[in-house]
Design a protein around this motif. Sequence first.
Motif, PDB file in Angstrom:
ATOM      1  N   ILE A 270       0.859  -1.197   0.000  1.00  0.00           N
ATOM      2  CA  ILE A 270       0.000   0.000   0.000  1.00  0.00           C
ATOM      3  C   ILE A 270       0.894   1.245   0.000  1.00  0.00           C
ATOM      4  O   ILE A 270       0.978   1.993   0.984  1.00  0.00           O
ATOM      5  N   ARG A 271       1.581   1.439  -1.105  1.00  0.00           N
ATOM      6  CA  ARG A 271       2.514   2.563  -1.274  1.00  0.00           C
ATOM      7  C   ARG A 271       2.305   3.125  -2.675  1.00  0.00           C
ATOM      8  O   ARG A 271       3.059   2.843  -3.603  1.00  0.00           O
ATOM      9  N   GLU A 272       1.270   3.924  -2.829  1.00  0.00           N
ATOM     10  CA  GLU A 272       0.869   4.325  -4.172  1.00  0.00           C
ATOM     11  C   GLU A 272       1.859   5.268  -4.847  1.00  0.00           C
ATOM     12  O   GLU A 272       2.032   5.225  -6.071  1.00  0.00           O
ATOM     13  N   GLN A 273       2.510   6.149  -4.065  1.00  0.00           N
ATOM     14  CA  GLN A 273       3.526   7.001  -4.681  1.00  0.00           C
ATOM     15  C   GLN A 273       4.679   6.151  -5.211  1.00  0.00           C
ATOM     16  O   GLN A 273       5.175   6.369  -6.320  1.00  0.00           O
TER      17      GLN A 273
ATOM     18  N   THR B  96      -4.127   0.575  -9.837  1.00  0.00           N
ATOM     19  CA  THR B  96      -4.830   0.542  -8.554  1.00  0.00           C
ATOM     20  C   THR B  96      -6.091   1.391  -8.695  1.00  0.00           C
ATOM     21  O   THR B  96      -6.420   1.862  -9.791  1.00  0.00           O
TER      22      THR B  96
ATOM     23  N   PHE C 137      -6.298   6.536  -5.518  1.00  0.00           N
ATOM     24  CA  PHE C 137      -4.926   6.353  -5.049  1.00  0.00           C
ATOM     25  C   PHE C 137      -3.916   6.535  -6.181  1.00  0.00           C
ATOM     26  O   PHE C 137      -2.827   7.068  -5.967  1.00  0.00           O
TER      27      PHE C 137
ATOM     28  N   ARG D   3      -3.685  10.533  -5.161  1.00  0.00           N
ATOM     29  CA  ARG D   3      -2.646  10.388  -4.133  1.00  0.00           C
ATOM     30  C   ARG D   3      -1.252  10.480  -4.736  1.00  0.00           C
ATOM     31  O   ARG D   3      -0.335  11.039  -4.127  1.00  0.00           O
TER      32      ARG D   3
ATOM     33  N   SER E 295      -6.783   2.536 -13.975  1.00  0.00           N
ATOM     34  CA  SER E 295      -7.471   2.715 -12.699  1.00  0.00           C
ATOM     35  C   SER E 295      -8.811   1.987 -12.704  1.00  0.00           C
ATOM     36  O   SER E 295      -9.357   1.643 -13.751  1.00  0.00           O
TER      37      SER E 295
ATOM     38  N   THR F  57     -13.108   8.312   0.531  1.00  0.00           N
ATOM     39  CA  THR F  57     -11.714   7.946   0.270  1.00  0.00           C
ATOM     40  C   THR F  57     -11.554   7.209  -1.047  1.00  0.00           C
ATOM     41  O   THR F  57     -10.468   7.205  -1.627  1.00  0.00           O
ATOM     42  N   HIS F  58     -12.615   6.565  -1.520  1.00  0.00           N
ATOM     43  CA  HIS F  58     -12.538   5.775  -2.742  1.00  0.00           C
ATOM     44  C   HIS F  58     -13.270   6.450  -3.909  1.00  0.00           C
ATOM     45  O   HIS F  58     -13.602   5.787  -4.899  1.00  0.00           O
TER      46      HIS F  58
END
Length: 296
Positions: A50-53, A73, A77, A81, A101, A114-115
């Motif tokens: 869970i590290r989208e950057q 993803t 995100f 994000r 996406s 958030t989604h």
Amino acid sequence: MLNMRDTFLATAEEIVDADPDVAVVLAEISAAQLAGAARRHPDRVLNVGIREQLLVSVGAGLALAGLRPIVHTFNAFLVERAFEQIKLDLSHQEAGAVLVSYGASYDMPAEGRTHQAPGDVALMDSLPAWTIHVPGHPDEARRLLLDSMPGDSHVYLRLSAQQNASPHLGVGFQTLRQGSRGVVVAVGPMLDRVLAATEGLDVTVLYTATVRPFDAAGLRAAAGDPADVVLVEPYLAGTSAHCVADALLDRPHRLLSLGVRRDREVRGYGELADHDLAHGLDAGSIALSLKDFLRS
């Protein structure tokens, strides 16, 4: 029939099996579905957690190393994000990638704000030289993904849980209905409801699954002089308004932009249909907006 997301995952697995120059980068989302491909190609199917950057940065690094990355993803995100990484690691360094996406504007209402990412296409549109696809059917999603793989271009493919009954696989604006009182542009999953809303109206209906580059020539050919144009987009209302203005710069025109509302945030959970209604994107609301616009 598979939905868009499952169609994408099956197609991505086919591609990575067939092409040793393709890599898939994930951030937990869809990792289970691609577990078999990851076992077969552990160096080219990568799950960064869970590290989208980092997801986007790894994709950029793979591109700079000569691979063609598919980076996937949820769009909240992937685009919102990790936008700085898209801007700097991909665009600024001219590192091509295919960003895919899922989630659209509010496909998962039970997950809350958030989604939800109705501003993703507007954000991507702020960067130069990105092709943006918004398919309205799983067959379109497959074709657009396959077409995006050759080369080193920048591609954003936006998948949705909402879809039309039939695919339309042409290029640019496709004319699905002809009339004389205006042009209605339906983007991706909006088509079926636009066709229902325009039933009995003397309007031209254009459809596209690719919003950037914008088919200015196709709009000009379909629009009158003066022109009445209605944009029905499944993300922030008015996202393509500047494209219509540029296309019709030399002729008088009116524009009605329908899409996810900008004036307030819809904070209820509910179902997809509830959000369609709240944003005026159900067939009945679109019909009322069209009739009011054409009467005015």
